[in-house]
Design a protein around this motif. Structure first.
Motif, PDB file in Angstrom:
ATOM      1  N   LEU A 263       0.911  -1.230  -0.093  1.00 14.74           N
ATOM      2  CA  LEU A 263      -0.211  -0.081  -0.053  1.00 14.74           C
ATOM      3  C   LEU A 263       0.681   1.303  -0.100  1.00 14.74           C
ATOM      4  O   LEU A 263       1.811   1.492   0.734  1.00 14.74           O
ATOM      5  N   GLN A 264       0.313   2.094  -0.956  1.00 15.80           N
ATOM      6  CA  GLN A 264       1.073   3.584  -0.822  1.00 15.80           C
ATOM      7  C   GLN A 264       0.781   4.475   0.339  1.00 15.80           C
ATOM      8  O   GLN A 264      -0.566   4.152   0.896  1.00 15.80           O
ATOM      9  N   PRO A 265       1.504   5.115   1.005  1.00 11.00           N
ATOM     10  CA  PRO A 265       0.881   6.025   2.294  1.00 11.00           C
ATOM     11  C   PRO A 265      -0.101   6.860   1.778  1.00 11.00           C
ATOM     12  O   PRO A 265      -0.928   7.013   2.694  1.00 11.00           O
ATOM     13  N   GLU A 266      -0.328   7.126   0.633  1.00 10.87           N
ATOM     14  CA  GLU A 266      -1.628   8.168   0.376  1.00 10.87           C
ATOM     15  C   GLU A 266      -2.886   7.191   0.469  1.00 10.87           C
ATOM     16  O   GLU A 266      -3.976   7.538   0.796  1.00 10.87           O
ATOM     17  N   SER A 267      -2.594   5.922   0.104  1.00  8.50           N
ATOM     18  CA  SER A 267      -3.739   5.018   0.187  1.00  8.50           C
ATOM     19  C   SER A 267      -4.265   4.641   1.524  1.00  8.50           C
ATOM     20  O   SER A 267      -5.186   4.536   2.146  1.00  8.50           O
ATOM     21  N   ILE A 318     -24.915  14.020  13.816  1.00  7.13           N
ATOM     22  CA  ILE A 318     -23.474  14.122  13.876  1.00  7.13           C
ATOM     23  C   ILE A 318     -23.247  14.919  12.291  1.00  7.13           C
ATOM     24  O   ILE A 318     -23.721  14.385  11.470  1.00  7.13           O
ATOM     25  N   ASN A 319     -22.604  16.050  12.704  1.00  4.52           N
ATOM     26  CA  ASN A 319     -21.782  16.745  11.474  1.00  4.52           C
ATOM     27  C   ASN A 319     -20.243  17.124  11.880  1.00  4.52           C
ATOM     28  O   ASN A 319     -20.376  17.672  12.904  1.00  4.52           O
ATOM     29  N   TYR A 320     -19.626  16.874  10.865  1.00  4.99           N
ATOM     30  CA  TYR A 320     -18.174  17.179  11.222  1.00  4.99           C
ATOM     31  C   TYR A 320     -17.484  17.942   9.901  1.00  4.99           C
ATOM     32  O   TYR A 320     -18.178  17.955   8.627  1.00  4.99           O
ATOM     33  N   SER A 321     -16.625  18.724  10.150  1.00  3.05           N
ATOM     34  CA  SER A 321     -15.836  19.496   9.084  1.00  3.05           C
ATOM     35  C   SER A 321     -14.823  18.481   8.481  1.00  3.05           C
ATOM     36  O   SER A 321     -14.706  17.360   8.774  1.00  3.05           O
ATOM     37  N   GLU A 322     -14.156  19.143   7.407  1.00  9.86           N
ATOM     38  CA  GLU A 322     -13.229  18.342   6.653  1.00  9.86           C
ATOM     39  C   GLU A 322     -12.043  17.834   7.477  1.00  9.86           C
ATOM     40  O   GLU A 322     -11.799  18.595   8.636  1.00  9.86           O
ATOM     41  N   MET A 323     -11.515  16.816   7.555  1.00 10.85           N
ATOM     42  CA  MET A 323     -10.490  16.221   8.325  1.00 10.85           C
ATOM     43  C   MET A 323      -9.339  16.573   7.861  1.00 10.85           C
ATOM     44  O   MET A 323      -8.913  16.617   6.592  1.00 10.85           O
ATOM     45  N   SER A 324      -8.508  16.935   8.830  1.00 11.05           N
ATOM     46  CA  SER A 324      -6.884  16.904   8.436  1.00 11.05           C
ATOM     47  C   SER A 324      -6.063  15.661   8.929  1.00 11.05           C
ATOM     48  O   SER A 324      -6.405  15.374  10.185  1.00 11.05           O
ATOM     49  N   SER A 325      -5.253  15.265   7.966  1.00  7.24           N
ATOM     50  CA  SER A 325      -4.732  13.914   8.417  1.00  7.24           C
ATOM     51  C   SER A 325      -3.101  14.096   8.295  1.00  7.24           C
ATOM     52  O   SER A 325      -2.393  14.694   7.586  1.00  7.24           O
ATOM     53  N   ASN A 326      -2.341  13.490   9.250  1.00  7.72           N
ATOM     54  CA  ASN A 326      -0.771  13.309   9.233  1.00  7.72           C
ATOM     55  C   ASN A 326      -0.501  12.013   9.491  1.00  7.72           C
ATOM     56  O   ASN A 326      -1.000  11.306  10.371  1.00  7.72           O
ATOM     57  N   MET A 327       0.472  11.586   8.563  1.00  4.71           N
ATOM     58  CA  MET A 327       1.169  10.132   8.673  1.00  4.71           C
ATOM     59  C   MET A 327       2.223  10.277   9.674  1.00  4.71           C
ATOM     60  O   MET A 327       3.002  11.181   9.843  1.00  4.71           O
ATOM     61  N   THR A 328       2.262   9.555  10.798  1.00  7.67           N
ATOM     62  CA  THR A 328       3.441   9.307  11.809  1.00  7.67           C
ATOM     63  C   THR A 328       4.150   8.101  11.477  1.00  7.67           C
ATOM     64  O   THR A 328       4.091   7.586  10.307  1.00  7.67           O
ATOM     65  N   GLU A 329       4.750   7.881  12.561  1.00  5.85           N
ATOM     66  CA  GLU A 329       5.569   6.738  12.484  1.00  5.85           C
ATOM     67  C   GLU A 329       4.804   5.291  12.403  1.00  5.85           C
ATOM     68  O   GLU A 329       3.825   5.373  12.910  1.00  5.85           O
ATOM     69  N   ASN A 331       3.407   3.807  10.105  1.00  3.66           N
ATOM     70  CA  ASN A 331       2.284   3.652   9.161  1.00  3.66           C
ATOM     71  C   ASN A 331       0.979   3.940   9.917  1.00  3.66           C
ATOM     72  O   ASN A 331      -0.165   3.666   9.760  1.00  3.66           O
ATOM     73  N   SER A 332       1.202   4.887  11.122  1.00  6.39           N
ATOM     74  CA  SER A 332      -0.302   5.496  12.052  1.00  6.39           C
ATOM     75  C   SER A 332      -0.376   6.482  11.364  1.00  6.39           C
ATOM     76  O   SER A 332       0.420   7.403  10.919  1.00  6.39           O
ATOM     77  N   ILE A 333      -1.741   7.146  11.534  1.00  9.72           N
ATOM     78  CA  ILE A 333      -2.282   8.466  11.212  1.00  9.72           C
ATOM     79  C   ILE A 333      -2.860   9.264  12.353  1.00  9.72           C
ATOM     80  O   ILE A 333      -3.843   8.602  13.085  1.00  9.72           O
ATOM     81  N   SER A 334      -2.814  10.415  12.173  1.00  7.87           N
ATOM     82  CA  SER A 334      -3.573  11.244  13.050  1.00  7.87           C
ATOM     83  C   SER A 334      -4.424  12.012  12.599  1.00  7.87           C
ATOM     84  O   SER A 334      -4.109  12.761  11.547  1.00  7.87           O
ATOM     85  N   MET A 335      -6.007  12.132  12.844  1.00  5.57           N
ATOM     86  CA  MET A 335      -6.760  12.865  12.306  1.00  5.57           C
ATOM     87  C   MET A 335      -7.411  13.688  13.125  1.00  5.57           C
ATOM     88  O   MET A 335      -7.978  13.130  14.240  1.00  5.57           O
TER      89      MET A 335
END
Length: 379
Positions: A263-267, A318-329, A331-335
């Motif tokens: 899998l690619q990071p963006e995937s 539930i309503n939510y805004s656009e998510m911001s995502s960051n790849m950490t070490e 292959n974990s992601i913070s959203m």
């Protein structure tokens, strides 16, 4: 003497005639009167015959829809499929997995599994692939005998252009369409007004009223305004024959760990975003069991199911805004996102609106993406 003898006879005759007249009058009134029956069994039948809620049909159907990816040295094909039996078998189009060296199936909760071909036709555009990890899970209810009619309302699910679990609505606009595309013969196909584009191929066509799968979405026109679906009754015999004849030890699968490394990071980020979307959608529709399964073991140890359900049971919307995502070490992601929640208040008629900042930590656990942590800050 004679008058005394006939008097009882006359009285008896009068009573008899009067009784008949009264019976006729009561019978006529009884026929005109509507009878109210308070029978729970009859009420259940009437309730079940009503049109099912659209949102519920879509949510339940999405659990069985998968994004299918067939990889070869020269290309990657993306399509759709749906789980249809207890063996972990998935129905899709043959052209989706044709010539693929490796096949991956991505579930609605962003889990990715290797798949193997159970059967594929060279003439009819149908194929069956198997994912053993999905054996024993709930699968789609399919219509095996009755064909749909023109005008029937339908729902088409799939993953067009890589957008997983996309839904389009329409009707059966034509029937018994016969044609050939790319070497495959389509017989008695449904013509549908629900658009089918690249990536929809192999996804389920669902009866809007019953929630049952009635066809396999297969071909669309270039402008995407008309689609064609293979009726399940036309091909179910061949599909079941493949499924019944093949055992798992006869199939070759890629290793689960190979899926992650490919899998690619963006995937991975896209899968994480979809996982959180799916989690929040499950909460909104009050499917707490499904939402709970998306949590990692650390959160499930922190909250048992009863505690988890109590945290969200008062939520109305539930309503939510656009998510911001960051790849950490690793292959974990913070959203992160802002979530507005409307919830019921005990013993109060009005609902309460709150907006909080949520941070989701997504990572791999046992080779599958899970929500590992949820942090909430008041805003």
């Amino acid at each position: 003497m004679r008058s005394g003898r006939f008097l009882p006879i006359l009285i008896s005759a009068f009573i008899f005639i009067a009784g008949i007249l009264m019976f006729l009058v009561l019978h006529q009134q009884w026929e005109k009167k509507e009878i109210a029956v308070n029978n729970p069994i009859i009420q259940k039948v009437n309730t079940e015959s009503q049109k099912l809620d659209l949102k519920s049909i879509i949510h339940e159907s999405e659990k069985n829809v998968l994004q299918i990816e067939g990889q070869s040295e020269s290309s990657t094909k993306t399509g759709s499929g749906f789980l249809y039996n207890e063996r972990g078998d998935i129905i899709t189009n043959a052209h989706v997995i044709n010539e693929a060296d490796v096949i991956y199936a991505r579930t609605a909760d962003a889990q990715v599994y290797p798949a193997a071909v159970v059967g594929s036709s060279e003439e009819i555009d149908i194929a069956v692939i198997r994912v053993p990890q999905l054996a024993g899970q709930n699968y789609a209810s399919v219509e095996k005998t009755e064909t749909a009619e023109i005008g029937d309302e339908v729902i088409a699910l799939g993953s067009p252009h890589g957008f997983q679990s996309t839904v389009t609505l329409g009707i059966i606009s034509g029937a018994e369409r016969n044609f050939s595309v790319d070497g495959y013969t389509y017989s008695n196909a449904y013509q549908i007004s629900a658009p089918i584009t690249h990536g929809n191929s192999g996804g389920p066509l669902i009866n809007r009223y019953t929630g049952e799968v009635i066809g396999i979405n297969s071909v669309g026109t270039a402008d995407g305004t008309i689609g064609f679906s293979i009726p399940l009754p036309e091909v179910i015999e061949q599909i079941e024959q493949w499924s019944n004849e093949v055992q798992n030890d006869e199939l070759e699968f890629a290793q689960p760990e190979d899926v992650i490394t490919s899998l690619q990071p963006e995937s991975i980020v896209e899968d994480a975003e979809y996982l959180v979307d799916y989690f929040l959608d499950s909460i909104a529709i009050r499917d707490y069991v499904n939402a709970y399964t998306l949590l990692g073991s650390s959160l499930q140890m922190k909250w048992d199911y009863s505690d988890f359900r109590d945290r969200y049971i008062q939520i109305v919307d539930i309503n939510y805004s656009e998510m911001s995502s960051n790849m950490t070490e690793n292959n974990s992601i913070s959203m992160q996102t802002e979530i507005e929640i409307e919830s019921n208040q005990p013993n109060q008629e009005q609902t309460k609106h709150t907006t909080n900042h949520y941070e989701f930590h997504i990572g791999y656990e046992n080779d599958q993406l899970k929500i590992l942590d949820i942090k909430v800050e008041e805003t």
